[in-house]
Motif scaffolding. Structure first.
Motif, PDB file in Angstrom:
ATOM      1  N   ASP A   1      36.611  35.309  35.548  1.00 23.80           N
ATOM      2  CA  ASP A   1      38.042  35.504  35.804  1.00 23.80           C
ATOM      3  C   ASP A   1      38.688  34.220  36.305  1.00 23.80           C
ATOM      4  O   ASP A   1      38.359  33.724  37.384  1.00 23.80           O
TER       5      ASP A   1
ATOM      6  N   ILE B   1      34.327  34.642  39.722  1.00 23.36           N
ATOM      7  CA  ILE B   1      35.761  34.496  39.947  1.00 23.36           C
ATOM      8  C   ILE B   1      36.098  33.056  40.334  1.00 23.36           C
ATOM      9  O   ILE B   1      35.597  32.537  41.333  1.00 23.36           O
TER      10      ILE B   1
ATOM     11  N   ALA C   1      43.415  38.780  40.560  1.00 26.80           N
ATOM     12  CA  ALA C   1      41.973  38.555  40.694  1.00 26.80           C
ATOM     13  C   ALA C   1      41.272  39.652  41.482  1.00 26.80           C
ATOM     14  O   ALA C   1      40.191  40.112  41.084  1.00 26.80           O
TER      15      ALA C   1
ATOM     16  N   ASN D   1      41.146  42.918  39.478  1.00 27.62           N
ATOM     17  CA  ASN D   1      40.231  42.693  38.351  1.00 27.62           C
ATOM     18  C   ASN D   1      38.783  42.750  38.809  1.00 27.62           C
ATOM     19  O   ASN D   1      37.910  43.310  38.129  1.00 27.62           O
ATOM     20  N   THR D   2      38.517  42.156  39.975  1.00 27.28           N
ATOM     21  CA  THR D   2      37.149  42.111  40.489  1.00 27.28           C
ATOM     22  C   THR D   2      36.656  43.495  40.864  1.00 27.28           C
ATOM     23  O   THR D   2      35.521  43.882  40.538  1.00 27.28           O
TER      24      THR D   2
ATOM     25  N   THR E   1      42.338  33.964  36.613  1.00 27.02           N
ATOM     26  CA  THR E   1      43.701  34.473  36.524  1.00 27.02           C
ATOM     27  C   THR E   1      44.514  33.924  37.698  1.00 27.02           C
ATOM     28  O   THR E   1      44.605  32.718  37.889  1.00 27.02           O
TER      29      THR E   1
ATOM     30  N   ALA F   1      38.606  36.950  31.597  1.00 25.86           N
ATOM     31  CA  ALA F   1      39.953  37.339  32.006  1.00 25.86           C
ATOM     32  C   ALA F   1      40.767  36.073  32.255  1.00 25.86           C
ATOM     33  O   ALA F   1      40.266  35.120  32.849  1.00 25.86           O
TER      34      ALA F   1
END
Length: 266
Positions: free
Chosen positions: A75, A98, A82, A85-86, A77, A9
């Motif tokens: 990720d 992350i 974040a 997304n997580t 981002t 991501a």
């Protein structure tokens, strides 16, 4: 170990491109999805400066997780994206790695609970540089003997957060080994507001933002008749990739959300 399937991501960003390149060039990893808010439909390999790989950039993370069926989501981002997304990755049983800062302790605690419920591991790391992690560990050790200190961190002028996630994590690690001591003259006065830096546990954190700077951090300790400087300098994003590779492999081996790459460096 079988090949680890990876989704990225923030694949169109500067760190994301480095992660895509890492995954495509590593025989132990397989790129199955690339997600970004710009460049949809572009081949991820081409985006990273490599030959076409057949994985097209998409803006739909959930579709990428469903169709790609990755083992791990890396990720890089922004704090805005974040956390959602997580949580989405964990909901789909995908292990999150992350590299975005800005998570609150409450969010990390909730994500740890969600990961354990799914039986998967996850990592939130302010810094993936092995050298930076060693700097943080050495600083935390030194604080036992040099409790008077200040942190200076330097980044480019487009960085959004201050202080950096690395500086905050360093401060947290130092605080574990040091009683709170309010440093400096008790009667000092800032004639220009903020000139003494941000206050944390009795010491100060200074954030420098300038064009031409990449990422550096120095912890300066003062004692009677001596000083100690512990410093780390990063010169390019490729320096973070060995740590990203280690993180992708490690999250396959445990359950729960870990905060800090330092937990993987003995």
């Amino acid at each position: 170990m079988s090949t680890i399937k990876v989704a990225v991501a923030g694949a169109a960003g500067r760190m994301g491109k480095e992660v895509v390149k890492l995954v495509l060039e590593d025989p132990d990893l397989e790129l199955v999805a690339a997600v970004g808010r710009s460049g949809e439909g572009t081949d991820a390999g081409t985006l990273a400066g490599l030959p076409e790989c057949g994985v097209k950039l998409t803006s739909d993370l959930e579709m990428a997780l469903v169709e790609g069926r990755p083992d791990v989501l890396v990720d890089f981002t922004t704090p805005q994206f974040a956390y959602p997304n997580t949580t989405l990755a964990v909901a789909h049983g995908v292990r999150p790695v992350i590299g975005t800062t800005g998570f609150t302790p409450e969010q990390i605690e909730e994500l740890d609970k969600q990961c354990k419920e799914k039986g998967i591991g996850g990592l939130i790391a302010p810094n993936f540089s092995i050298g930076a992690i060693l700097m943080m560990k050495f600083a935390a050790q030194a604080a036992k003997y040099f409790p008077h200190l200040e942190i200076m961190e330097f980044h480019g002028d487009q960085k959004l957060d201050a202080p950096s996630g690395t500086a905050i994590k360093t401060a947290e690690m130092i605080a574990q080994n040091r009683q709170e001591i309010r440093q400096g003259n008790p009667n000092e006065e800032e004639t220009i507001e903020g000139s003494r830096g941000g206050y944390y546990n009795g010491f100060r954190i200074h954030s420098v933002r300038l064009p031409g700077v990449f990422a550096q951090q120095e912890v300066l300790f003062g004692g009677f008749g001596q000083t100690l400087k512990i410093r780390h300098d990063s010169y390019e994003r490729a320096g973070y990739m060995p740590g990203v590779k280690m993180a992708v492999e490690k999250v396959m081996t445990y359950e729960g959300m870990v905060y800090g790459f330092d937990h993987f460096i003995e």
